[in-house]
Scaffold this active site. Structure first.
Site, PDB file in Angstrom:
ATOM      1  N   TRP A   2       0.843  -1.185   0.000  1.00 23.62           N
ATOM      2  CA  TRP A   2       0.000   0.000   0.000  1.00 23.62           C
ATOM      3  C   TRP A   2       0.883   1.242   0.000  1.00 23.62           C
ATOM      4  O   TRP A   2       1.866   1.288   0.733  1.00 23.62           O
ATOM      5  CB  TRP A   2      -0.903   0.002   1.239  1.00 23.62           C
ATOM      6  CG  TRP A   2      -1.943   1.089   1.180  1.00 23.62           C
ATOM      7  CD1 TRP A   2      -1.918   2.292   1.840  1.00 23.62           C
ATOM      8  CD2 TRP A   2      -3.128   1.072   0.384  1.00 23.62           C
ATOM      9  NE1 TRP A   2      -3.024   3.021   1.518  1.00 23.62           N
ATOM     10  CE2 TRP A   2      -3.789   2.306   0.611  1.00 23.62           C
ATOM     11  CE3 TRP A   2      -3.692   0.167  -0.510  1.00 23.62           C
ATOM     12  CZ2 TRP A   2      -4.988   2.632  -0.001  1.00 23.62           C
ATOM     13  CZ3 TRP A   2      -4.885   0.480  -1.117  1.00 23.62           C
ATOM     14  CH2 TRP A   2      -5.518   1.700  -0.863  1.00 23.62           C
ATOM     15  N   GLY A 176      -2.644  10.247   5.176  1.00 27.78           N
ATOM     16  CA  GLY A 176      -1.306   9.752   5.455  1.00 27.78           C
ATOM     17  C   GLY A 176      -0.970   8.509   4.656  1.00 27.78           C
ATOM     18  O   GLY A 176      -1.842   7.865   4.057  1.00 27.78           O
ATOM     19  N   SER A 178      -0.388   5.451   5.096  1.00 24.64           N
ATOM     20  CA  SER A 178      -0.996   4.141   5.318  1.00 24.64           C
ATOM     21  C   SER A 178      -2.518   4.182   5.256  1.00 24.64           C
ATOM     22  O   SER A 178      -3.173   3.151   5.385  1.00 24.64           O
ATOM     23  CB  SER A 178      -0.575   3.596   6.687  1.00 24.64           C
ATOM     24  OG  SER A 178      -1.039   4.453   7.729  1.00 24.64           O
ATOM     25  N   LYS A 179      -3.101   5.374   5.067  1.00 26.63           N
ATOM     26  CA  LYS A 179      -4.546   5.540   5.201  1.00 26.63           C
ATOM     27  C   LYS A 179      -5.310   4.997   3.986  1.00 26.63           C
ATOM     28  O   LYS A 179      -4.745   4.678   2.957  1.00 26.63           O
ATOM     29  CB  LYS A 179      -4.888   7.008   5.419  1.00 26.63           C
ATOM     30  CG  LYS A 179      -4.386   7.568   6.745  1.00 26.63           C
ATOM     31  CD  LYS A 179      -4.995   6.823   7.914  1.00 26.63           C
ATOM     32  CE  LYS A 179      -4.763   7.505   9.253  1.00 26.63           C
ATOM     33  NZ  LYS A 179      -3.369   7.660   9.624  1.00 26.63           N
ATOM     34  N   LEU A 180      -6.636   4.930   4.127  1.00 25.93           N
ATOM     35  CA  LEU A 180      -7.493   4.367   3.082  1.00 25.93           C
ATOM     36  C   LEU A 180      -7.442   5.185   1.800  1.00 25.93           C
ATOM     37  O   LEU A 180      -7.602   4.652   0.700  1.00 25.93           O
ATOM     38  CB  LEU A 180      -8.937   4.292   3.590  1.00 25.93           C
ATOM     39  CG  LEU A 180      -9.166   3.421   4.823  1.00 25.93           C
ATOM     40  CD1 LEU A 180     -10.611   3.510   5.284  1.00 25.93           C
ATOM     41  CD2 LEU A 180      -8.795   1.975   4.551  1.00 25.93           C
TER      42      LEU A 180
END
Length: 352
Positions: A2, A176, A178-180
């Site tokens: 991701w 950020g 790592s966010k969705l």
């Protein structure tokens, strides 16, 4: 992995920003368009993007124009940046316990935390759980207190019929790494109130916006918003399958209660029956490179010089030592991967 590599929509957005030169501008079409899309998506009057979800919380607090030393209620188990944002704004954190089923601030504990100095409540949706926003807002309105709804972990979720981030005086989003929805860094505040937006802009103005989201970041966020609902549905479907396969071990791993009719899973939480179990599973996950990790440490150990605590905060203490979190990218994989993860969890539990 991701974010997803080789996404053609992201590639097209980057190429467009390169070709029209907007990638290097202070002000351009992408940020303006993103703010319009976010406001329309959440059904609010204003959206203002910024450098991160963490700074968005601080901007939201600054927009309240509260006196130094005023109190802000938050959960004793929450993202560390929220506690620091309160302090950085010259305000004083007050800790209330979480709902053990959702990992979110328990609305039933708010009244006891309110004092004559209370100016705001920060309510975070965490780990797949959602807070009881209607009840929170009713309590806050009765006392003239502002609500800041932290939807950094719940982008695209529907909470009690409204988009996460749209229920309070102010909402907060994160983009950020790592966010969705990700741009590596980034955030936004949402509000219906003109006065709060104006104060937010004044706080950020230092000749230029001191905490900006770049044109290039805005360009890559826009296509992800178009994909968000489909991806959230896929994550939700994968989690339903995983949870179904683990129902017989819920005495060992108790899953978060997902009360949202349209959830968004940045993380998914289980409460282990002991802190030793949580530590063991986390260590095995590191060894086997499984996307599981520990929860937040919480704030219950903070001294009285830094915070006021309401009650024993037992559920927050338990969450800080016994939470096991699953990171969202694996939920976009096929059913075979979900089967493997369920098998791994069973085997890891039996190893102890």
């Amino acid at each position: 992995m991701w974010p997803i590599a080789n996404d053609p929509a992201i590639r097209e957005a980057l190429l467009c920003a390169y070709e029209d030169g907007s990638w290097g501008r202070y002000h351009g079409p992408n940020v303006e368009r993103l703010e319009e899309v976010l406001a329309e998506m959440h059904g609010v009057k204003h959206a203002m993007v910024c450098a991160s979800g963490t700074i968005a919380v601080q901007i939201a607090l600054r927009s309240l124009n509260a006196q130094d030393g005023s109190e802000v209620i938050l959960a004793a188990y929450d993202f560390p940046g929220n506690f620091r944002a309160i302090q950085d704004a010259g305000l004083f954190p007050v800790l209330a316990d979480i709902d053990p089923n959702t990992w979110c601030l328990d609305a039933g504990n708010i009244e006891a935390a309110i004092s004559k100095s209370t100016v705001a409540i920060i309510v975070s949706h965490l780990h797949g759980g959602t807070a009881a926003m209607r009840q929170v807002n009713e309590i806050a309105a009765a006392h003239g207190i502002a609500v800041i709804e932290d939807a950094c972990q719940a982008t695209g979720a529907i909470v009690e019929g409204k988009w996460a981030g749209s229920s309070g005086e102010l909402g907060v989003l994160s983009f950020g790494g790592s966010k969705l929805v990700t741009a590596g860094r980034g955030g936004a505040i949402l509000t219906d109130r003109d006065d709060l937006l104006q104060r937010a802009k004044i706080y950020c103005e230092r000749g230029n916006h001191a905490f900006p989201l770049s044109e290039l970041q805005a360009a890559v966020i826009l296509p992800q918003l178009e994909q968000l609902e489909i991806r959230n549905q896929k994550r939700s479907k994968s989690l339903s399958l995983l949870r179904k396969k683990l129902t017989d071990i819920e005495s060992v791993l108790r899953p978060v209660v997902c009360s949202s009719e349209h959830p968004a899973f940045y993380k998914h939480a289980w409460l282990c029956e002991s802190s030793q179990r949580a530590q063991h599973l986390t260590q095995l996950a590191i060894r086997d490179q499984v996307p599981l990790g520990e929860g937040f440490r919480g704030f219950y150990k903070r001294p009285s010089s830094q915070t006021r605590k309401v009650g024993l905060l037992q559920h927050s203490r338990d969450a800080a030592s016994r939470t096991l979190l699953l990171h969202h990218p694996v939920l976009l994989q096929d059913e075979m991967v979900i089967d493997w993860l369920a098998t791994w969890l069973r085997c890891a539990i039996s190893e102890e």
